[in-house]
Enzyme design. Structure first.
Site, PDB file in Angstrom:
ATOM      1  N   LYS A   1       0.870  -1.172   0.000  1.00  0.00           N
ATOM      2  CA  LYS A   1       0.000   0.000   0.000  1.00  0.00           C
ATOM      3  C   LYS A   1       0.904   1.218   0.000  1.00  0.00           C
ATOM      4  O   LYS A   1       2.065   1.121   0.400  1.00  0.00           O
ATOM      5  CB  LYS A   1      -0.866  -0.007   1.272  1.00  0.00           C
ATOM      6  CG  LYS A   1      -2.085   0.852   1.204  1.00  0.00           C
ATOM      7  CD  LYS A   1      -3.312   0.092   0.767  1.00  0.00           C
ATOM      8  CE  LYS A   1      -4.511   1.007   0.717  1.00  0.00           C
ATOM      9  NZ  LYS A   1      -5.739   0.290   0.367  1.00  0.00           N
TER      10      LYS A   1
ATOM     11  N   LYS B   1     -21.923   3.174  -3.775  1.00  0.00           N
ATOM     12  CA  LYS B   1     -21.625   2.418  -4.998  1.00  0.00           C
ATOM     13  C   LYS B   1     -21.835   0.918  -4.770  1.00  0.00           C
ATOM     14  O   LYS B   1     -22.483   0.239  -5.556  1.00  0.00           O
ATOM     15  CB  LYS B   1     -20.183   2.693  -5.448  1.00  0.00           C
ATOM     16  CG  LYS B   1     -19.959   4.132  -5.894  1.00  0.00           C
ATOM     17  CD  LYS B   1     -18.586   4.359  -6.462  1.00  0.00           C
ATOM     18  CE  LYS B   1     -17.480   4.322  -5.436  1.00  0.00           C
ATOM     19  NZ  LYS B   1     -17.519   5.399  -4.433  1.00  0.00           N
ATOM     20  N   VAL B   2     -21.313   0.391  -3.651  1.00  0.00           N
ATOM     21  CA  VAL B   2     -21.432  -1.050  -3.396  1.00  0.00           C
ATOM     22  C   VAL B   2     -22.836  -1.402  -2.904  1.00  0.00           C
ATOM     23  O   VAL B   2     -23.445  -2.371  -3.370  1.00  0.00           O
ATOM     24  CB  VAL B   2     -20.374  -1.518  -2.364  1.00  0.00           C
ATOM     25  CG1 VAL B   2     -20.516  -3.008  -2.102  1.00  0.00           C
ATOM     26  CG2 VAL B   2     -18.963  -1.201  -2.842  1.00  0.00           C
ATOM     27  N   GLY B   3     -23.340  -0.608  -1.956  1.00  0.00           N
ATOM     28  CA  GLY B   3     -24.641  -0.899  -1.355  1.00  0.00           C
ATOM     29  C   GLY B   3     -25.763  -0.987  -2.385  1.00  0.00           C
ATOM     30  O   GLY B   3     -26.677  -1.810  -2.268  1.00  0.00           O
TER      31      GLY B   3
END
Ligand SMILES: NC(=O)c1ccc[n+]([C@@H]2O[C@H](COP(=O)([O-])OP(=O)(O)OC[C@H]3O[C@@H](n4cnc5c(N)ncnc54)[C@H](O)[C@@H]3O)[C@@H](O)[C@H]2O)c1
Length: 360
Positions: free
Chosen positions: A83, A186-188
């Protein structure tokens, strides 16, 4: 430009390499953390954030890069974990020169680290970074990129939830269950659609008026509640945290009515030990980094030339991985979060060891 090794001893944190990058003219100050390349090049996004201090930036990159190694290992990718953080306010200092300077540092690692988007960096930024380095994913579709990673993140979360449903109720479906979705971002949104298609009832909450409006118009059958506090105490079978981290904390866990927790949010467990409280309450928690790996699977696929069907197939296997973790947890008498860590460490050790067999 300069590259210098951390004065902290990376060995004590288990990291292979920590690289500090600075380019005074563009204002770039970045730290790249490579936790493990046991399974392949370290993949993980670049977080662009105004940390209060260099110590905070370093702590974050060490923590996040380690997490990526575990996530990538259990996503069955031939990739290690890394990361990067860029220290500064992206609103103030993000520029072409800064991003390209950063890209040159990534290139200088010769493929030991692949970068991607994270908080504060976007697809367009990856396109700029890619002008200096080959080792970048999450680019725009026009540049061969994989596009919106929340599509397969949601698909993977749904697969993890199916595996949890099978473990608890005997059948890998959410049909007839009430699922509480916290966060219709976006995911929900994609997750809600999968759940409704599967025959689940969805109860949801979101602080954003626009997200609530989306639910009212697109899926009028979704029941909206005021906030997360109302959601966790409502009569739900499954709780799906899809907003911010720390959703499973000392306020929510004691009152949670769901039997299963499966969601997209990163770092759902607010503090160590809370997984034990969940287990003691008989609540099955599928580790966040296992079920939300669809996004990294999607961007990792880009490295070989993006193929959506292949990536989707890999994300579908989150069902099998979750099932394996839940069984291991039962066999070894530990919470699933502990079983997941053990399985990831096992793969990194067993497969990583093979690099000692020299090919030439
Ligand atoms: N997008 C991905 O591919 C991906 C991959 C892995 C993990 N995640 C994690 O999943 C979570 C959701 O990601 P996303 O891309 O959908 O983000 P997003 O920003 O699109 O959506 C988050 C939603 O949560 C809502 N929200 C914020 N605070 C809330 C609160 N207190 N109560 C209810 N709703 C609240 C926001 O209004 C927003 O609609 C994040 O934690 C993210 O780190 C996302």
């Amino acid at each position: 430009m300069s590259v210098f090794a951390s004065t902290d001893d990376p060995v004590s944190t288990g990291h292979e390499q920590v690289v500090f990058c600075q380019d005074k003219q563009s204002g770039l100050k970045a730290i790249i953390g490579i936790y493990s390349t046991a399974l392949g090049p370290a993949l993980g996004g670049t977080r662009f954030y105004p940390y209060a201090s260099e110590a905070d930036a370093l702590a974050d990159v060490l923590d996040l890069s380690r997490g990526m190694a575990y996530k990538n290992a259990l996503a069955n990718l031939d990739l290690g974990g890394g990361k990067a953080v860029i220290w500064g306010d992206p609103e103030q200092i993000k520029s072409e020169a800064l991003l390209r300077a950063y890209g040159r540092f990534v290139e200088s690692l010769n493929g030991r680290y692949y970068t991607a988007c994270d908080v504060g960096t976007y697809v367009a930024d990856m396109d700029v970074i890619a002008r200096e380095t080959r080792f970048v994913t999450g680019r725009s579709v026009e540049h061969g990129g994989a596009g919106d990673s929340s599509i397969l993140t949601a698909w993977g979360v749904f697969q993890g939830m199916r595996a949890a449903a099978e473990h608890v109720w005997g059948s890998p479906t959410l049909a007839g269950r009430r699922v509480g979705v916290a966060g219709l971002g976006k995911v929900g949104k994609y997750l809600t659609a999968h759940l409704l298609d599967d025959g689940a009832e969805v109860v949801a909450t979101d602080v954003s008026q626009r997200a609530q409006e989306w639910a009212r118009t697109t899926h009028p059958q979704v029941t909206l509640v005021d906030d997360t506090a109302a959601l966790v105490t409502s009569d739900i079978d499954v709780y799906a945290p899809c907003a911010l981290g720390g959703a499973l904390n000392d306020d929510t866990v004691p009152v949670l009515r769901a039997k299963v927790v499966t969601g997209a949010a990163n770092n759902q467990l607010a503090h160590p030990g809370i997984e034990k409280v969940l287990a003691d309450r008989g609540i099955l928690y599928t580790p966040d980094y296992v079920v939300n790996a669809g996004g990294v699977i999607q961007v990792a696929d880009e490295i070989d030339g993006f193929n959506f069907d292949r990536a989707k197939l890999r994300a579908t296997r989150i069902f099998d991985t979750t099932r394996q973790i839940l069984r291991l947890a039962d066999d070894e008498g530990v919470p699933p979060a502990v079983a997941a860590d053990r399985l990831a460490e096992r793969r990194m050790a067993e497969v990583g060891r093979l690099r000692a067999i020299h090919l030439r």
